[in-house]
Design an enzyme around this catalytic site. Structure first.
Site, PDB file in Angstrom:
ATOM      1  N   ARG A 161      50.058  49.736  35.441  1.00 21.72           N
ATOM      2  CA  ARG A 161      51.109  48.724  35.482  1.00 21.72           C
ATOM      3  C   ARG A 161      52.186  48.853  34.400  1.00 21.72           C
ATOM      4  O   ARG A 161      52.750  47.855  33.946  1.00 21.72           O
ATOM      5  CB  ARG A 161      50.480  47.322  35.436  1.00 21.72           C
ATOM      6  CG  ARG A 161      49.289  47.199  36.382  1.00 21.72           C
ATOM      7  CD  ARG A 161      49.116  45.853  36.946  1.00 21.72           C
ATOM      8  NE  ARG A 161      49.837  45.759  38.212  1.00 21.72           N
ATOM      9  CZ  ARG A 161      49.825  44.708  39.021  1.00 21.72           C
ATOM     10  NH1 ARG A 161      49.152  43.646  38.689  1.00 21.72           N
ATOM     11  NH2 ARG A 161      50.491  44.701  40.141  1.00 21.72           N
ATOM     12  N   GLY A 192      38.837  42.717  33.131  1.00 20.46           N
ATOM     13  CA  GLY A 192      38.808  42.905  34.579  1.00 20.46           C
ATOM     14  C   GLY A 192      40.209  43.003  35.162  1.00 20.46           C
ATOM     15  O   GLY A 192      41.205  42.785  34.465  1.00 20.46           O
ATOM     16  N   ASP A 193      40.264  43.385  36.435  1.00 21.25           N
ATOM     17  CA  ASP A 193      41.525  43.482  37.189  1.00 21.25           C
ATOM     18  C   ASP A 193      42.471  44.533  36.609  1.00 21.25           C
ATOM     19  O   ASP A 193      43.692  44.408  36.717  1.00 21.25           O
ATOM     20  CB  ASP A 193      42.243  42.119  37.239  1.00 21.25           C
ATOM     21  CG  ASP A 193      41.316  41.007  37.678  1.00 21.25           C
ATOM     22  OD1 ASP A 193      40.607  41.223  38.666  1.00 21.25           O
ATOM     23  OD2 ASP A 193      41.285  39.948  37.026  1.00 21.25           O
ATOM     24  N   THR A 239      41.955  46.016  44.730  1.00 27.33           N
ATOM     25  CA  THR A 239      43.066  46.217  45.666  1.00 27.33           C
ATOM     26  C   THR A 239      43.390  47.699  45.749  1.00 27.33           C
ATOM     27  O   THR A 239      43.550  48.357  44.722  1.00 27.33           O
ATOM     28  CB  THR A 239      44.308  45.437  45.176  1.00 27.33           C
ATOM     29  OG1 THR A 239      43.915  44.082  45.002  1.00 27.33           O
ATOM     30  CG2 THR A 239      45.448  45.515  46.178  1.00 27.33           C
ATOM     31  N   ASP A 256      55.141  49.832  34.812  1.00 28.40           N
ATOM     32  CA  ASP A 256      56.409  49.368  35.391  1.00 28.40           C
ATOM     33  C   ASP A 256      56.640  47.866  35.193  1.00 28.40           C
ATOM     34  O   ASP A 256      57.788  47.413  35.196  1.00 28.40           O
ATOM     35  CB  ASP A 256      56.447  49.691  36.893  1.00 28.40           C
ATOM     36  CG  ASP A 256      55.219  49.139  37.615  1.00 28.40           C
ATOM     37  OD1 ASP A 256      54.093  49.525  37.242  1.00 28.40           O
ATOM     38  OD2 ASP A 256      55.400  48.306  38.524  1.00 28.40           O
ATOM     39  N   THR A 266      30.660  37.505  32.607  1.00 24.95           N
ATOM     40  CA  THR A 266      29.992  37.575  33.896  1.00 24.95           C
ATOM     41  C   THR A 266      28.506  37.852  33.634  1.00 24.95           C
ATOM     42  O   THR A 266      28.051  37.756  32.487  1.00 24.95           O
ATOM     43  CB  THR A 266      30.661  38.613  34.827  1.00 24.95           C
ATOM     44  OG1 THR A 266      30.113  38.459  36.132  1.00 24.95           O
ATOM     45  CG2 THR A 266      30.516  40.045  34.321  1.00 24.95           C
ATOM     46  N   ALA A 304      34.191  40.618  42.269  1.00 25.45           N
ATOM     47  CA  ALA A 304      35.214  41.643  42.047  1.00 25.45           C
ATOM     48  C   ALA A 304      36.189  41.677  43.220  1.00 25.45           C
ATOM     49  O   ALA A 304      35.815  41.363  44.347  1.00 25.45           O
ATOM     50  CB  ALA A 304      34.553  43.007  41.912  1.00 25.45           C
ATOM     51  N   GLY A 305      37.405  42.051  42.934  1.00 21.01           N
ATOM     52  CA  GLY A 305      38.384  42.247  44.007  1.00 21.01           C
ATOM     53  C   GLY A 305      39.173  43.489  43.675  1.00 21.01           C
ATOM     54  O   GLY A 305      39.932  43.505  42.709  1.00 21.01           O
ATOM     55  N   ARG A 331      43.337  32.503  41.757  1.00 27.22           N
ATOM     56  CA  ARG A 331      43.728  31.788  40.527  1.00 27.22           C
ATOM     57  C   ARG A 331      44.766  32.576  39.729  1.00 27.22           C
ATOM     58  O   ARG A 331      44.713  33.812  39.683  1.00 27.22           O
ATOM     59  CB  ARG A 331      42.497  31.571  39.620  1.00 27.22           C
ATOM     60  CG  ARG A 331      41.517  30.570  40.160  1.00 27.22           C
ATOM     61  CD  ARG A 331      40.332  30.420  39.227  1.00 27.22           C
ATOM     62  NE  ARG A 331      39.506  31.622  39.170  1.00 27.22           N
ATOM     63  CZ  ARG A 331      38.463  31.768  38.382  1.00 27.22           C
ATOM     64  NH1 ARG A 331      38.113  30.809  37.559  1.00 27.22           N
ATOM     65  NH2 ARG A 331      37.757  32.876  38.401  1.00 27.22           N
ATOM     66  N   GLN A 386      34.608  44.298  37.214  1.00 28.76           N
ATOM     67  CA  GLN A 386      34.960  43.442  36.074  1.00 28.76           C
ATOM     68  C   GLN A 386      35.404  44.295  34.877  1.00 28.76           C
ATOM     69  O   GLN A 386      35.762  45.442  35.060  1.00 28.76           O
ATOM     70  CB  GLN A 386      33.806  42.499  35.691  1.00 28.76           C
ATOM     71  CG  GLN A 386      33.573  41.360  36.660  1.00 28.76           C
ATOM     72  CD  GLN A 386      32.803  41.738  37.897  1.00 28.76           C
ATOM     73  OE1 GLN A 386      31.808  42.416  37.830  1.00 28.76           O
ATOM     74  NE2 GLN A 386      33.272  41.317  39.048  1.00 28.76           N
TER      75      GLN A 386
HETATM   76  P1  IMP Z   1      31.339  35.116  37.662  1.00 29.08           P
HETATM   77  O1  IMP Z   1      31.263  36.596  37.523  1.00 29.08           O
HETATM   78  O2  IMP Z   1      31.803  34.665  39.009  1.00 29.08           O
HETATM   79  O3  IMP Z   1      30.067  34.443  37.242  1.00 29.08           O
HETATM   80  O4  IMP Z   1      32.464  34.587  36.634  1.00 29.08           O
HETATM   81  C1  IMP Z   1      32.288  34.673  35.230  1.00 29.08           C
HETATM   82  C2  IMP Z   1      33.610  34.996  34.544  1.00 29.08           C
HETATM   83  O5  IMP Z   1      34.015  36.311  34.888  1.00 29.08           O
HETATM   84  C3  IMP Z   1      34.772  34.088  34.976  1.00 29.08           C
HETATM   85  O6  IMP Z   1      35.637  33.918  33.868  1.00 29.08           O
HETATM   86  C4  IMP Z   1      35.473  34.897  36.042  1.00 29.08           C
HETATM   87  O7  IMP Z   1      36.829  34.544  36.172  1.00 29.08           O
HETATM   88  C5  IMP Z   1      35.319  36.303  35.467  1.00 29.08           C
HETATM   89  N1  IMP Z   1      35.346  37.334  36.503  1.00 29.08           N
HETATM   90  C6  IMP Z   1      34.388  37.651  37.378  1.00 29.08           C
HETATM   91  N2  IMP Z   1      34.770  38.666  38.164  1.00 29.08           N
HETATM   92  C7  IMP Z   1      36.004  39.006  37.770  1.00 29.08           C
HETATM   93  C8  IMP Z   1      36.921  40.028  38.188  1.00 29.08           C
HETATM   94  O8  IMP Z   1      36.669  40.847  39.079  1.00 29.08           O
HETATM   95  N3  IMP Z   1      38.106  40.070  37.515  1.00 29.08           N
HETATM   96  C9  IMP Z   1      38.410  39.222  36.497  1.00 29.08           C
HETATM   97  N4  IMP Z   1      37.583  38.261  36.073  1.00 29.08           N
HETATM   98  C10 IMP Z   1      36.376  38.161  36.707  1.00 29.08           C
END
Ligand code: IMP
Length: 427
Positions: free
Chosen positions: A330, A12-13, A42, A332, A238, A39-40, A302, A223
C-alpha cells in the site's frame, strides 16, 4: 527445500492474501496455518476480486495444492459457502485439502463469543464475533471437535453429546440463555461431514513428499504478529498464533525446514478492535488514509484505526518472527501526503524507550517519538521498477527497512497482482 512463511507483521490486514496469490504460481503447496474465518484475505487477480476467509489464497493457481492446516479453526458453514462461491465463479477447488486435525467452530462457540464480550462490558476485546476465542480455548481444554470426527457419525455423536451438555449448562446457568438442541447441531454437522468428506485427510505426508521433491511450500499466516496471544497486546489479541513459529506447528512442518520468513507490513499501521496502538491518528490524516485505502474490515466491515508506521513495533515483530525479507504493501496510499512520520521511539513516564512493552497499561501511556520525512506527492500505482519510484518514496521505504532491520523483497503499489515492484528475490 524452500519453505516460506508469509506473516502478518503488524495488527493484521497487511495484504498477505495478495502476496500469497502472487507467489502461489511457483508453489506446489500453500498451507493456511492459523486463525479461522476472523481473517479476510482480499485477492484481486485476472479472475476477479475475491474475499477469502478460510481457503488459502493459492487456490487460484491450478497446480497448487491448498491445505487448511491443523492450526486453523474451521466454521464448516463459512467454508462450504466459500467453496460454492469459488466454484460458481469458475475457480476449481479440487486441489483443496482439509487437515483431519483442524478444529471445528461449533454454534456454541459463536454464541459464547458474543456472550463473553457482553460479560466483559467496557473491557470487550472487539472480536470479530466468529467464535474464534471459544474454539481455540476448547482446543487446549480438550473439549474440541476436529474435522476428522466428521468422518465418523458415531464418534461425532458421542463427543458432541458430552460437550454440548457441558456447553448448555454454561449457556443456561451462567449466561441465562436458551440451550442448543443436540439433534439440530448433530444433524447439521453430519450434513457438513457428508459434503466435506472428500476434502478431509491426513496432511503431513503431502508436505513431506513436497519437501523431498524440493518443491516450494508457502505457509500462509492469518492476522498479525501484534495480535499474538503471547507477544501481542494481550488480552486484546486473537486466540491462535500468527507468528512464523506457528507456521511449523499449525502445518506439521518441522521448524528447521522453514527457509524464509516474509514479513508483510503496510507502510503505515492499522488496527481493528480494541487495545493500544501508539501511533493511531485520530485526526484528518487518519481519516484520509482510511478513506483513500478503504480501510474497512473484510470480515466485519468495521472502520480500521489508522496511524503512522511504528518502527519500534516493527523491530519487535522482526525479533520474534526472524524475517528474512519484507514485503511492503500500500505504498500508493501515501502518494498525496506532503510529509510522513515514522515512530522511532516511545516516551514513557518521562523516559525514552526503544522497546514494545508487554504491559498494555504502559503501552497505552507510550507517546510516539517521530522522525519526519518528505512525501513524494506523485502517483506510484503505475511503477514496476524500483529505480523509477520517486527518490522520496525510496528514501521512505529504505528507512522503514533499516529501522526494521530486514531487507525488502517486494513493494506493492496497488491491489492488483501486477502492481508490485520486486526489489530483490524472496530467497
Ligand atoms: P477474534 O480473533 O475474532 O477473537 O478477535 C480478537 C481481536 O483480533 C479483535 O481485535 C479483532 O478485531 C482482531 N482480529 C481478528 N482477526 C483479524 C484480522 O484478520 N485482521 C485484523 N484484526 C483481526
Amino acid at each position: 527445500m524452500p519453505v516460506i512463511a508469509v506473516i502478518g507483521a503488524q495488527w493484521g490486514d497487511e495484504g498477505k492474501g495478495k502476496v500469497v496469490d502472487m507467489l502461489a504460481k511457483k508453489a506446489r503447496v500453500v498451507v493456511r496455518f492459523s486463525g479461522g474465518d476472523n481473517a479476510g484475505h482480499t485477492v484481486i487477480n485476472p479472475l476477479g476480486e475475491f474475499s477469502l476467509h478460510l481457503i488459502p489464497s493459492g487456490i487460484f493457481s491450478s497446480q497448487t495444492t491448498c491445505i487448511i492446516g491443523n492450526g486453523v479453526a474451521i466454521n464448516p458453514t463459512v467454508l462450504l459457502k466459500e467453496i460454492d462461491q469459488l466454484n460458481q465463479r469458475g475457480v476449481d477447488t479440487s486441489q483443496l485439502i482439509i487437515s483431519d486435525r483442524a478444529h471445528l467452530i461449533m454454534p456454541y462457540h459463536i454464541l459464547l463469543d458474543s456472550l463473553e464480550e457482553k460479560w466483559r462490558g467496557g473491557q470487550a476485546i472487539g472480536t470479530t464475533g466468529r467464535g474464534i476465542g471459544p474454539a481455540f480455548a476448547d482446543k487446549v481444554a480438550r473439549l474440541g471437535i476436529r474435522a476428522g470426527e466428521l468422518l465418523d457419525k458415531e464418534i461425532l455423536r458421542k463427543q458432541l453429546r458430552f460437550i454440548l451438555d457441558y456447553k448448555n449448562a454454561i449457556l443456561t446457568k451462567v449466561h441465562e440463555v436458551n440451550p442448543l438442541s443436540f439433534d439440530e447441531v448433530y444433524r447439521q454437522y453430519c450434513q457438513y461431514g457428508e459434503r466435506l468428506m472428500p476434502y478431509i485427510r491426513e496432511t503431513t505426508e503431502i508436505l513431506e513428499t513436497a519437501l523431498h521433491r524440493d518443491e516450494l511450500i508457502l505457509l500462509e499466516g492469518a492476522q498479525g504478529t501484534l495480535l499474538d496471544p503471547d507477544f501481542g497486546t494481550y488480552p486484546y489479541t486473537t486466540s491462535s498464533s500468527p507468528l512464523a513459529g506457528e507456521g511449523s506447528l499449525g502445518s506439521g512442518i518441522s521448524g528447521n525446514k522453514i527457509t524464509g520468513v516474509l514479513g508483510v507490513f503496510k507502510v503505515y499501521c492499522t488496527r481493528v478492535g480494541s487495545g493500544p496502538m501508539p501511533t493511531e491518528l485520530t485526526d484528518g490524516t487518519g481519516d484520509l488514509i482510511r478513506e483513500t485505502a478503504h480501510e474497512y474490515g473484510t470480515t466485519t466491515g468495521r472502520a480500521r484505526r489508522c496511524g503512522w508506521f511504528d518502527a519500534i513495533a516493527a523491530r519487535f515483530s522482526n525479533r520474534i518472527n526472524g524475517f528474512t525479507r519484507i514485503a511492503f504493501t500500500r505504498l500508493d496510499i501515501l502518494d498525496t501526503l506532503p510529509h510522513l512520520k515514522i515512530c522511532v521511539g516511545y516516551q514513557l513516564d518521562g523516559k525514552v524507550i526503544d522497546f514494545f512493552p508487554a504491559n498494555i497499561a504502559a503501552l497505552e501511556r507510550c507517546q510516539p517519538i517521530y522522525e519526519e520525512l518528505p512525501g513524494w506527492q506523485v502517483p506510484t500505482t503505475h511503477i514496476r521498477q524500483y529505480q523509477q519510484l520517486p527518490p522520496q518514496a525510496r528514501q521512505y521505504v529504505e528507512r522503514l527497512a533499516e529501522l526494521t532491520t530486514c531487507p525488502i523483497s517486494f513493494i506493492c503499489v496497488g491491489p492488483e497482482r501486477e502492481q508490485t515492484i520486486e526489489v530483490r528475490p524472496i530467497l
